[in-house]
Design an enzyme around this catalytic site. Sequence first.
Site, PDB file in Angstrom:
ATOM      1  N   ASP A   1      -8.446   7.052   7.616  1.00 14.51           N
ATOM      2  CA  ASP A   1      -8.201   6.553   6.256  1.00 14.51           C
ATOM      3  C   ASP A   1      -9.158   5.404   5.954  1.00 14.51           C
ATOM      4  O   ASP A   1      -8.756   4.325   5.516  1.00 14.51           O
ATOM      5  CB  ASP A   1      -6.733   6.115   6.115  1.00 14.51           C
ATOM      6  CG  ASP A   1      -6.348   5.893   4.655  1.00 14.51           C
ATOM      7  OD1 ASP A   1      -7.064   6.398   3.771  1.00 14.51           O
ATOM      8  OD2 ASP A   1      -5.331   5.229   4.404  1.00 14.51           O
TER       9      ASP A   1
ATOM     10  N   GLY B   1       0.838  -1.199   0.000  1.00 18.40           N
ATOM     11  CA  GLY B   1       0.000   0.000   0.000  1.00 18.40           C
ATOM     12  C   GLY B   1       0.864   1.235   0.000  1.00 18.40           C
ATOM     13  O   GLY B   1       2.080   1.159  -0.203  1.00 18.40           O
ATOM     14  N   ALA B   2       0.236   2.372   0.271  1.00 20.48           N
ATOM     15  CA  ALA B   2       0.959   3.642   0.227  1.00 20.48           C
ATOM     16  C   ALA B   2       1.979   3.741   1.350  1.00 20.48           C
ATOM     17  O   ALA B   2       2.981   4.432   1.232  1.00 20.48           O
ATOM     18  CB  ALA B   2      -0.023   4.789   0.320  1.00 20.48           C
ATOM     19  N   THR B   3       1.724   3.048   2.447  1.00 12.45           N
ATOM     20  CA  THR B   3       2.580   3.230   3.605  1.00 12.45           C
ATOM     21  C   THR B   3       3.554   2.081   3.842  1.00 12.45           C
ATOM     22  O   THR B   3       4.417   2.187   4.706  1.00 12.45           O
ATOM     23  CB  THR B   3       1.730   3.418   4.870  1.00 12.45           C
ATOM     24  OG1 THR B   3       0.763   2.366   4.904  1.00 12.45           O
ATOM     25  CG2 THR B   3       1.037   4.759   4.867  1.00 12.45           C
TER      26      THR B   3
ATOM     27  N   THR C   1       4.591  -2.437   2.981  1.00 14.70           N
ATOM     28  CA  THR C   1       4.268  -3.749   2.409  1.00 14.70           C
ATOM     29  C   THR C   1       3.823  -4.676   3.531  1.00 14.70           C
ATOM     30  O   THR C   1       4.434  -4.691   4.600  1.00 14.70           O
ATOM     31  CB  THR C   1       5.514  -4.343   1.717  1.00 14.70           C
ATOM     32  OG1 THR C   1       5.964  -3.391   0.750  1.00 14.70           O
ATOM     33  CG2 THR C   1       5.209  -5.647   1.025  1.00 14.70           C
TER      34      THR C   1
HETATM   35  N1  LIG Z   1      -3.692  -8.405   8.726  1.00 11.92           N
HETATM   36  C1  LIG Z   1      -3.681  -8.768   7.450  1.00 11.92           C
HETATM   37  N2  LIG Z   1      -3.867 -10.058   7.107  1.00 11.92           N
HETATM   38  C2  LIG Z   1      -3.864 -10.427   5.813  1.00 11.92           C
HETATM   39  N3  LIG Z   1      -3.691  -9.589   4.787  1.00 11.92           N
HETATM   40  C3  LIG Z   1      -3.498  -8.290   5.071  1.00 11.92           C
HETATM   41  C4  LIG Z   1      -3.478  -7.820   6.403  1.00 11.92           C
HETATM   42  N4  LIG Z   1      -3.298  -6.482   6.373  1.00 11.92           N
HETATM   43  C5  LIG Z   1      -3.201  -6.147   5.070  1.00 11.92           C
HETATM   44  N5  LIG Z   1      -3.313  -7.222   4.292  1.00 11.92           N
HETATM   45  C6  LIG Z   1      -3.265  -7.231   2.826  1.00 11.92           C
HETATM   46  O1  LIG Z   1      -2.085  -6.609   2.411  1.00 11.92           O
HETATM   47  C7  LIG Z   1      -2.332  -5.758   1.308  1.00 11.92           C
HETATM   48  C8  LIG Z   1      -1.680  -4.422   1.519  1.00 11.92           C
HETATM   49  O2  LIG Z   1      -2.247  -3.827   2.675  1.00 11.92           O
HETATM   50  P1  LIG Z   1      -2.064  -2.309   2.948  1.00 11.92           P
HETATM   51  O3  LIG Z   1      -2.802  -1.960   4.181  1.00 11.92           O
HETATM   52  O4  LIG Z   1      -0.626  -1.980   2.899  1.00 11.92           O
HETATM   53  O5  LIG Z   1      -2.745  -1.741   1.638  1.00 11.92           O
HETATM   54  P2  LIG Z   1      -3.742  -0.570   1.390  1.00 11.92           P
HETATM   55  O6  LIG Z   1      -4.746  -0.519   2.462  1.00 11.92           O
HETATM   56  O7  LIG Z   1      -4.204  -0.734  -0.026  1.00 11.92           O
HETATM   57  O8  LIG Z   1      -2.773   0.656   1.417  1.00 11.92           O
HETATM   58  P3  LIG Z   1      -2.683   1.910   2.364  1.00 11.92           P
HETATM   59  O9  LIG Z   1      -3.720   1.773   3.413  1.00 11.92           O
HETATM   60  O10 LIG Z   1      -1.297   1.874   2.872  1.00 11.92           O
HETATM   61  O11 LIG Z   1      -2.958   3.026   1.428  1.00 11.92           O
HETATM   62  C9  LIG Z   1      -3.815  -5.673   1.119  1.00 11.92           C
HETATM   63  O12 LIG Z   1      -4.154  -6.322  -0.071  1.00 11.92           O
HETATM   64  C10 LIG Z   1      -4.415  -6.402   2.263  1.00 11.92           C
HETATM   65  O13 LIG Z   1      -5.441  -7.253   1.820  1.00 11.92           O
END
Ligand SMILES: Nc1ncnc2c1ncn2[C@@H]1O[C@H](COP(=O)(O)OP(=O)(O)OP(=O)(O)O)[C@@H](O)[C@H]1O
Length: 616
Positions: A147, A17-19, A21
Site C-alpha cells: 500500500d 485512515g481507511a484502516t 485512527t
Molecule cells: N507514527 C506516526 N507518528 C505520527 N503521526 C502518524 C504516525 N502514523 C500515522 N500518523 C498520522 O496519522 C494519520 C492517519 O494515518 P493512517 O496511516 O491511518 O492514514 P492513511 O495512511 O491516510 O490511511 P490508510 O493507510 O489507512 O489508508 C496520518 O495523517 C499520519 O500523518
Amino acid sequence: MRPVGSKYLLEEPLGRGATGTVWRARVREDLDARASGDGHTLGVIPGAAVAIKVLKEELATDPDVVMRFLRERAVLLRLVHPNVVRVRDLVVEGELLALVMDLVDGPDLHRYLRANGPLSPVAGALLMAQIADALAASHADGVVHRDLKPANVLLASVDGPDGGTMHPLLTDFGIARLADSPGITRTAEFVGTPAYVAPETAEGRPQTAAVDVYGAGIMLYELLTGQPPFQGDGALQILQAHLSQRPERPRTMPEPLWTVIERCLEKDPARRPSAVALATALRTVAAGIGVHASVAEIEAANAVAMLLTPPPQPTPAGSEDPTLPRGVPSSADGWSPSAPTEVLPQGGYGQAAGAASAMNAANAATLAGFAAPAADPTQVLPAHGAGDPTALLPQSQGMGPAGHQGRGLGQPADPTAVLPQGQLDGPHPWESQLRAARSRNEQTQLGQLGEFEVDPFAAPPQVAPAPYRQQQARAQAQPPQAAQAQRGRPQVAPPVYRPEPEPAPQPARRMAERAPERAPEREREREPEPAPRRERAPRRRHHIPGSGCLKFLLVLIVAGFLIWEFSPLHGWIDHIVATVEGWWHQVSNWFQQITNTANKVKHTVNQIPGAGSNGG
Ligand SMILES: Nc1ncnc2c1ncn2[C@@H]1O[C@H](COP(=O)(O)OP(=O)(O)OP(=O)(O)O)[C@@H](O)[C@H]1O
C-alpha cells in the site's frame, strides 16, 4: 486520557485512515517493568510519547484479521530500518487491536505535497531512493508493503549542519495484508488505493514485491509532478488506466529520471527493477542531473537503464506467510491445522479476545510488547533462524496438533496457551466461524454486484478469476437484451467462485467491487466512526420501483422552494412584470393617441363642405 492495554494512554487523535485512527499516546509513567520486559533497553521509556494506530472495529472483530494480527506481530516487530517507522508493540484488548509505533514529528508526504507542491527532480529522486532502501530491506525479509503511497510516508524533521532536513519513514507495513481479509464485510471502502495499485493487483493476478516497485514509480511521478499519472472519475476507471495506459513524459522531467519511472511502471511485473536496483539507479540519476554533476556522473545517469535489473526471484506477497521461513507455503488466510492460534478460545470473538488478554495475568491486554530485539537500527534483523523471541505463539511450520500446545520452531511449549487439551486433536474451534465469515462475505458480494451491469472482476464459477480484459470483452460482446436483463436483476449475479482457502487474487476483486463506493481519500478523515457492530448480518439491497423518480421530484420541489424564497429571483420576476406592465401601458397609450388623432382627422375631413358629396 483513555487507557489502551495496561501500558498506554491515548492523548489525541492524529488522523484517520481507511484502516483505523492514529493517536498520539504516552507510555504510562507507572509502567511495571516486570510486566513489559526491560522497556528501557528496548527503547520504550515510561512517559515516552508514541503513536498508536487503533484498527477499525470492523477489522478488530474479524476473526481472520485477529489471527493475522497475532501471526504477523513478529514480522511487524522485527522490521527495523532507518526509513521504516518502527512498530514497538501490538495490543489486543477486548475488541480492540492496536499497533504501537514510534511517534513521528512531521507531516506525511501527501500533506507535504499538497502544502508545498512538487519536489525538484534531485530532491524527489533522493527521497524515493530512501523509500526504495526501506523496501529493499523489507523485501529481503520477505515482507511486501502493498500500500505504497505518499500518505504512508512520514517526514521526520532532522536538524543538520545545513539546517533542517526531512527524513522519510515508511509506515503501515503489513496493514494492507492484515486488513485484506475475506471475512470482512466492509462495503464502503477497500484496502488499497486505486491511484497506486499495480496492474496485476487490479487484474487479480498474484502479487510479488514488484507491486511495491510499481507503487514507488507512481509515487515518484507524483512527487515530481504533483499528481499521480493515472486519473479518472472513479476507482474502476483508474484501475483500468493502470492496465491499459502509458503515461506521457512530462516536459520538465529529466530523461534519466523518466527512464526509471517507466521501468517501475512496466505492466509486466517481471520487467520491473528490484528495490535495491531502484535505490541505486535513483542515486545515480540524482548525481547526474544536479547542476554540479561531473561528465562521468552525467554519463552514468544517461546509462541508468542498465542498472534497472529485475530481481532474480521476486518476493511473493500474500501467497506466503511472511512469519514463516521463506518457501514454506502459508495457509493463505483463515485457519489451518498448523496455525498458531491456540490463544483463541472456542466461544466467539468476545471470549477470544478476553482469553487472549488472559495470557498475561499481570498485563492482561498486551501481546508481544517491547520484545523486538535491540539491534543496530540500520540493520534489518534476520527473518529466520532461531525461534522468534517475541513470539507468544509458536510459528506454524511443521506443527501438527502439537502446535496447539504452544510448540513452535525451536521453541518450548508455551506456558500461556489457553486451549484445553481436549481441543487439541479435533477441528480448530474457529474453523466454523471462519467459514461462516466467508459465507457472509459471499452474500455481501452478491449484493454488491447489483451496482454494476457487469462485474468485470467476477470469476466464472468453476475457474480462477479471469483476467480483467477477458471479462470486459465478454461484457462488450453481450447482446443489449442480455445486458438489459442483467440490469433488471441486480441480486442474481452468478455465484462468485471462492475456493478454500482463498486465492491471492481475492483482495483485488474485493477492491474493485468496493471501489465505486469509496469516498475520496481525504473525505475519510471527516467520516464519523461506524456504529458498533456485533453481528454482521448479510446486507440486502431493496429497490422500490419509482422511488428514484419520487426522490427526484421531492428534490426538485424543495430546490424550487428554496430558490424562490432565498434567491433574488423573486425580486427579478417582480421587476420584469412591472417593466412589462409599464411597456404595455405605454403601447396602449400610443394606440389610444393614434386612434384619437385618426378620429379627429376623420371628423375634420367630414367638416369640409362638399367632401362627402364628391366622394358620393
Ligand atoms: N507514527 C506516526 N507518528 C505520527 N503521526 C502518524 C504516525 N502514523 C500515522 N500518523 C498520522 O496519522 C494519520 C492517519 O494515518 P493512517 O496511516 O491511518 O492514514 P492513511 O495512511 O491516510 O490511511 P490508510 O493507510 O489507512 O489508508 C496520518 O495523517 C499520519 O500523518
